[in-house]
Design a protein around this motif. Structure first.
Motif, PDB file in Angstrom:
ATOM      1  N   THR A 119      41.353  24.970  12.414  1.00 53.47           N
ATOM      2  CA  THR A 119      42.033  25.357  13.281  1.00 53.47           C
ATOM      3  C   THR A 119      42.301  24.216  14.188  1.00 53.47           C
ATOM      4  OG1 THR A 119      40.001  25.035  14.442  1.00 53.47           O
ATOM      5  CG2 THR A 119      40.539  27.422  13.597  1.00 53.47           C
ATOM      6  N   ALA A 120      42.225  23.403  13.758  1.00 47.01           N
ATOM      7  CA  ALA A 120      42.463  21.281  13.992  1.00 47.01           C
ATOM      8  C   ALA A 120      43.890  21.057  13.578  1.00 47.01           C
ATOM      9  CB  ALA A 120      41.810  20.443  13.193  1.00 47.01           C
ATOM     10  N   ASP A 121      44.192  20.347  14.168  1.00 51.05           N
ATOM     11  CA  ASP A 121      45.909  19.961  14.219  1.00 51.05           C
ATOM     12  C   ASP A 121      45.830  19.285  12.702  1.00 51.05           C
ATOM     13  OD1 ASP A 121      46.545  21.539  16.837  1.00 51.05           O
ATOM     14  OD2 ASP A 121      46.432  19.026  17.592  1.00 51.05           O
ATOM     15  N   HIS A 122      47.099  19.904  12.517  1.00 47.08           N
ATOM     16  CA  HIS A 122      47.266  18.491  10.908  1.00 47.08           C
ATOM     17  C   HIS A 122      48.581  19.255  10.317  1.00 47.08           C
ATOM     18  CE1 HIS A 122      47.285  22.886   9.049  1.00 47.08           C
ATOM     19  NE2 HIS A 122      46.466  23.404   9.705  1.00 47.08           N
ATOM     20  N   PRO A 123      49.409  18.920   9.791  1.00 47.97           N
ATOM     21  CA  PRO A 123      50.821  18.228   9.580  1.00 47.97           C
ATOM     22  C   PRO A 123      51.118  19.858   9.154  1.00 47.97           C
ATOM     23  CG  PRO A 123      49.271  16.611   7.766  1.00 47.97           C
ATOM     24  CD  PRO A 123      48.900  17.843   8.786  1.00 47.97           C
ATOM     25  N   ILE A 124      50.099  20.442   8.617  1.00 41.90           N
ATOM     26  CA  ILE A 124      51.224  22.102   8.029  1.00 41.90           C
ATOM     27  C   ILE A 124      51.448  23.180   9.225  1.00 41.90           C
ATOM     28  CG2 ILE A 124      50.837  23.735   6.882  1.00 41.90           C
ATOM     29  CD1 ILE A 124      49.938  22.460   4.357  1.00 41.90           C
ATOM     30  N   PRO A 125      51.872  23.161  10.329  1.00 43.25           N
ATOM     31  CA  PRO A 125      52.074  24.059  10.802  1.00 43.25           C
ATOM     32  C   PRO A 125      51.671  25.882  11.207  1.00 43.25           C
ATOM     33  CG  PRO A 125      53.997  22.976  11.316  1.00 43.25           C
ATOM     34  CD  PRO A 125      52.710  23.040  10.095  1.00 43.25           C
ATOM     35  N   ARG A 126      50.335  25.728  12.042  1.00 44.11           N
ATOM     36  CA  ARG A 126      48.982  27.132  11.913  1.00 44.11           C
ATOM     37  C   ARG A 126      50.142  28.513  12.525  1.00 44.11           C
ATOM     38  NH1 ARG A 126      45.817  23.994  14.996  1.00 44.11           N
ATOM     39  NH2 ARG A 126      46.312  24.878  17.408  1.00 44.11           N
ATOM     40  N   ALA A 127      51.340  27.655  12.738  1.00 41.72           N
ATOM     41  CA  ALA A 127      52.194  29.797  12.945  1.00 41.72           C
ATOM     42  C   ALA A 127      52.982  29.243  11.687  1.00 41.72           C
ATOM     43  CB  ALA A 127      53.346  28.605  14.549  1.00 41.72           C
ATOM     44  N   TRP A 128      52.770  28.162  10.835  1.00 42.04           N
ATOM     45  CA  TRP A 128      54.095  28.185   9.366  1.00 42.04           C
ATOM     46  C   TRP A 128      52.976  29.465   8.536  1.00 42.04           C
ATOM     47  CZ3 TRP A 128      58.269  29.021   7.439  1.00 42.04           C
ATOM     48  CH2 TRP A 128      58.968  28.796   6.141  1.00 42.04           C
ATOM     49  N   THR A 129      52.031  29.039   8.714  1.00 39.66           N
ATOM     50  CA  THR A 129      51.160  29.659   7.858  1.00 39.66           C
ATOM     51  C   THR A 129      50.409  31.185   8.290  1.00 39.66           C
ATOM     52  OG1 THR A 129      49.718  27.785   7.554  1.00 39.66           O
ATOM     53  CG2 THR A 129      48.500  29.441   6.404  1.00 39.66           C
ATOM     54  N   ALA A 130      50.733  30.789   9.548  1.00 40.15           N
ATOM     55  CA  ALA A 130      50.211  32.429   9.702  1.00 40.15           C
ATOM     56  C   ALA A 130      51.570  33.401   9.044  1.00 40.15           C
ATOM     57  CB  ALA A 130      50.146  32.326  11.761  1.00 40.15           C
ATOM     58  N   GLU A 131      53.139  32.993   9.627  1.00 40.80           N
ATOM     59  CA  GLU A 131      53.989  33.937   9.562  1.00 40.80           C
ATOM     60  C   GLU A 131      54.403  34.273   7.800  1.00 40.80           C
ATOM     61  OE1 GLU A 131      56.817  35.263  11.476  1.00 40.80           O
ATOM     62  OE2 GLU A 131      55.328  35.386  12.510  1.00 40.80           O
ATOM     63  N   SER A 132      53.120  32.699   7.239  1.00 42.25           N
ATOM     64  CA  SER A 132      53.537  32.979   5.668  1.00 42.25           C
ATOM     65  C   SER A 132      52.863  33.938   4.937  1.00 42.25           C
ATOM     66  CB  SER A 132      53.902  31.624   4.277  1.00 42.25           C
ATOM     67  OG  SER A 132      54.574  30.616   4.951  1.00 42.25           O
ATOM     68  N   LEU A 133      51.291  34.148   5.260  1.00 41.46           N
ATOM     69  CA  LEU A 133      50.354  34.953   4.809  1.00 41.46           C
ATOM     70  C   LEU A 133      50.604  36.477   5.507  1.00 41.46           C
ATOM     71  CD1 LEU A 133      47.468  32.363   4.726  1.00 41.46           C
ATOM     72  CD2 LEU A 133      49.447  33.295   3.007  1.00 41.46           C
ATOM     73  N   ARG A 134      51.266  37.387   6.092  1.00 41.53           N
ATOM     74  CA  ARG A 134      51.498  38.264   5.821  1.00 41.53           C
ATOM     75  C   ARG A 134      53.258  38.933   5.094  1.00 41.53           C
ATOM     76  NH1 ARG A 134      56.013  39.749   9.694  1.00 41.53           N
ATOM     77  NH2 ARG A 134      56.924  37.991  10.870  1.00 41.53           N
TER      78      ARG A 134
END
Length: 249
Positions: A161-176
């Motif tokens: 949940t920490a900030d990092h270079p791979i946007p969390r929103a992008w991961t969430a959108e990709s894993l659905r």
């Protein structure tokens, strides 16, 4: 309940019995377990089969996040070079959800290079890998090399949940599921596996494989021994051992 150390020992025995030269790692956002001796996790491996998800996928995510790329805009609106040979109106979303062939990946690579101004691996090295501490990941000739420790860093951050270079929103959108009721079901360069697990591996089924599951809070990586192709039965058994256990690694 099985203690994590005992579970890791069982996974190690499972992998070793099927492929004595394979290496693996699994864990959560905060933990890493592997069957390797100390220091061996930093040994580079050929992970060219994972280049699409290690380099191309996060670069495209960065471009989407900063507004440089819209997934449902035809690729031809950005560059004719990337759109060459594609059906009229093909979008990045089409390519990301049907990227099982080299043509789709080649088109995505040309699109990313055009928008980023550099090859995806160079962009990823500066903007993704170095900030994540993946200092051993680098192109070598026509392939990509990375140590198991870097793959662990990459996958751990997808659950963090920490900030990092791979946007969390992008991961969430990709894993659905992004393909509706069409089969096979696909995310964005990630494929659904049973019980809320997502996987990425080469389209031909050979070479390394990655898994991640926000539902379970776990990730896993399996790299076959040199010159070996992991049997589907090993991949299935490994995934079930990591994600089906009652105690998280």
């Amino acid at each position: 309940m099985t203690p994590p150390s005992e579970q890791a020992g069982r996974i190690e025995a499972l992998v070793r019995s099927a492929d004595p030269d394979a290496v693996w790692a699994a864990g959560s956002a905060d933990t890493v377990h592997t069957g390797l001796p100390d220091g061996a996790a930093d040994t580079p491996h050929d992970v060219g089969g994972l280049a699409a998800v290690l380099a191309l996928w996060p670069v495209l995510g960065s471009l989407v996040t900063c507004g440089e790329l819209t997934l449902h805009t035809p690729v031809s609106a950005y560059t004719a070079d990337a759109a060459a040979g594609l059906p009229a109106g093909t979008t990045a979303h089409h390519l990301l959800t049907h990227a099982d062939g080299p043509h789709a990946l080649a088109a995505l690579t040309r699109l990313a290079e055009h928008l980023a101004g550099s090859p995806p691996a160079a962009y990823a090295a500066a903007r993704i890998w170095r900030p994540l501490g993946m200092t051993g990941t680098r192109p070598v000739g026509a392939t990509l090399h990375a140590p198991l420790s870097d793959l662990a860093r990459f996958l751990r951050h997808l659950l963090s949940t920490a900030d990092h270079p791979i946007p969390r929103a992008w991961t969430a959108e990709s894993l659905r599921i992004r393909t509706g009721e069409l089969t096979p079901a696909r995310g964005l360069l990630w494929h659904p596996a049973p019980a809320g697990v997502w996987t990425h591996h080469p389209a031909d089924g050979a070479g390394p494989a990655l898994w991640v599951s926000p539902r379970h809070g776990r990730w896993a990586a399996l790299l076959p021994g040199a010159g070996r192709t992991p049997a589907g039965s090993l991949r299935t058994a490994f995934r079930e051992a990591v994600f089906g256990a009652t105690t998280a690694l």
